[in-house]
Design an enzyme around this catalytic site. Structure first.
Site, PDB file in Angstrom:
ATOM      1  N   PHE A  18      -1.012   6.301  -9.354  1.00 36.07           N
ATOM      2  CA  PHE A  18      -1.427   6.234  -7.948  1.00 36.07           C
ATOM      3  C   PHE A  18      -1.199   7.541  -7.189  1.00 36.07           C
ATOM      4  O   PHE A  18      -1.510   7.630  -6.006  1.00 36.07           O
ATOM      5  CB  PHE A  18      -0.697   5.093  -7.223  1.00 36.07           C
ATOM      6  CG  PHE A  18       0.808   5.209  -7.244  1.00 36.07           C
ATOM      7  CD1 PHE A  18       1.481   5.989  -6.311  1.00 36.07           C
ATOM      8  CD2 PHE A  18       1.558   4.525  -8.186  1.00 36.07           C
ATOM      9  CE1 PHE A  18       2.859   6.094  -6.322  1.00 36.07           C
ATOM     10  CE2 PHE A  18       2.947   4.616  -8.209  1.00 36.07           C
ATOM     11  CZ  PHE A  18       3.599   5.414  -7.273  1.00 36.07           C
ATOM     12  N   ARG A  46      13.862  -0.811   4.983  1.00 37.26           N
ATOM     13  CA  ARG A  46      13.128  -1.232   3.784  1.00 37.26           C
ATOM     14  C   ARG A  46      12.834  -2.728   3.818  1.00 37.26           C
ATOM     15  O   ARG A  46      11.788  -3.170   3.342  1.00 37.26           O
ATOM     16  CB  ARG A  46      13.864  -0.800   2.523  1.00 37.26           C
ATOM     17  CG  ARG A  46      13.801   0.747   2.377  1.00 37.26           C
ATOM     18  CD  ARG A  46      14.284   1.246   1.071  1.00 37.26           C
ATOM     19  NE  ARG A  46      13.453   0.881  -0.049  1.00 37.26           N
ATOM     20  CZ  ARG A  46      12.332   1.491  -0.418  1.00 37.26           C
ATOM     21  NH1 ARG A  46      11.871   2.504   0.287  1.00 37.26           N
ATOM     22  NH2 ARG A  46      11.678   1.106  -1.487  1.00 37.26           N
ATOM     23  N   THR A  52       6.969  -1.853  -2.046  1.00 35.76           N
ATOM     24  CA  THR A  52       5.957  -0.801  -2.158  1.00 35.76           C
ATOM     25  C   THR A  52       4.588  -1.369  -2.498  1.00 35.76           C
ATOM     26  O   THR A  52       3.575  -0.940  -1.951  1.00 35.76           O
ATOM     27  CB  THR A  52       6.382   0.226  -3.230  1.00 35.76           C
ATOM     28  OG1 THR A  52       7.666   0.752  -2.875  1.00 35.76           O
ATOM     29  CG2 THR A  52       5.394   1.365  -3.337  1.00 35.76           C
ATOM     30  N   ARG A  63       4.072  -3.717   5.182  1.00 34.41           N
ATOM     31  CA  ARG A  63       3.168  -3.520   4.047  1.00 34.41           C
ATOM     32  C   ARG A  63       2.353  -4.765   3.727  1.00 34.41           C
ATOM     33  O   ARG A  63       1.202  -4.657   3.317  1.00 34.41           O
ATOM     34  CB  ARG A  63       3.957  -3.040   2.839  1.00 34.41           C
ATOM     35  CG  ARG A  63       4.422  -1.598   3.008  1.00 34.41           C
ATOM     36  CD  ARG A  63       5.294  -1.162   1.884  1.00 34.41           C
ATOM     37  NE  ARG A  63       5.571   0.273   1.944  1.00 34.41           N
ATOM     38  CZ  ARG A  63       6.629   0.839   1.383  1.00 34.41           C
ATOM     39  NH1 ARG A  63       7.496   0.098   0.705  1.00 34.41           N
ATOM     40  NH2 ARG A  63       6.815   2.129   1.483  1.00 34.41           N
ATOM     41  N   ASN A  73      -0.003   2.330   1.192  1.00 31.77           N
ATOM     42  CA  ASN A  73       0.901   1.249   1.567  1.00 31.77           C
ATOM     43  C   ASN A  73       1.395   1.292   3.010  1.00 31.77           C
ATOM     44  O   ASN A  73       2.380   0.646   3.344  1.00 31.77           O
ATOM     45  CB  ASN A  73       2.057   1.136   0.571  1.00 31.77           C
ATOM     46  CG  ASN A  73       2.985   2.324   0.575  1.00 31.77           C
ATOM     47  OD1 ASN A  73       3.090   3.055   1.557  1.00 31.77           O
ATOM     48  ND2 ASN A  73       3.674   2.523  -0.526  1.00 31.77           N
ATOM     49  N   HIS A  76       6.118   4.814   4.801  1.00 28.56           N
ATOM     50  CA  HIS A  76       7.098   5.300   3.834  1.00 28.56           C
ATOM     51  C   HIS A  76       8.488   5.027   4.372  1.00 28.56           C
ATOM     52  O   HIS A  76       8.745   5.196   5.565  1.00 28.56           O
ATOM     53  CB  HIS A  76       6.940   6.807   3.597  1.00 28.56           C
ATOM     54  CG  HIS A  76       8.012   7.371   2.726  1.00 28.56           C
ATOM     55  ND1 HIS A  76       7.952   7.279   1.352  1.00 28.56           N
ATOM     56  CD2 HIS A  76       9.180   7.984   3.025  1.00 28.56           C
ATOM     57  CE1 HIS A  76       9.047   7.833   0.855  1.00 28.56           C
ATOM     58  NE2 HIS A  76       9.801   8.268   1.845  1.00 28.56           N
TER      59      HIS A  76
END
Length: 100
Positions: A18, A46, A52, A63, A73, A76
């Protein structure tokens, strides 16, 4: 981000399938860089952004709601305090980083 910036920032993923999609996505338009400071900032952020892979992200996470793929996505988030410091320094000079 320029292509060179995106390639440098995500160099750890250079061999992943990716990588090209990620670099192209990150250079498509402007980004917003920020450093979040609080106890457990990395872990808490997170949790907010989700896995992810958006297909594996929990309902209600950034996400899950907005990501198109692993490479696109939507957001970050650093995976450790050490990487947060490195990544913050990538985007901001020492004079631009404020600490409370």
């Amino acid at each position: 981000m320029t292509t060179a910036d995106a390639e440098a920032f995500y160099a750890i993923h250079k061999e992943r399938p990716f990588f090209g999609e990620l670099v192209e996505y990150m250079t498509r338009g402007p980004i917003v860089a920020a450093i979040l400071e609080k106890e457990n900032a990395v872990e808490d952020f997170r949790a907010l952004i989700g896995a992810t892979n958006p297909e594996e992200a929990a309902e209600g996470t950034i996400r899950k709601l907005y990501a198109a793929s692993i490479g696109e996505n939507a957001v970050h988030g650093s995976d450790s305090d050490e990487n947060a410091a490195i990544e913050g320094a990538f985007h901001f000079s020492g004079r631009e980083i404020f600490s409370l």
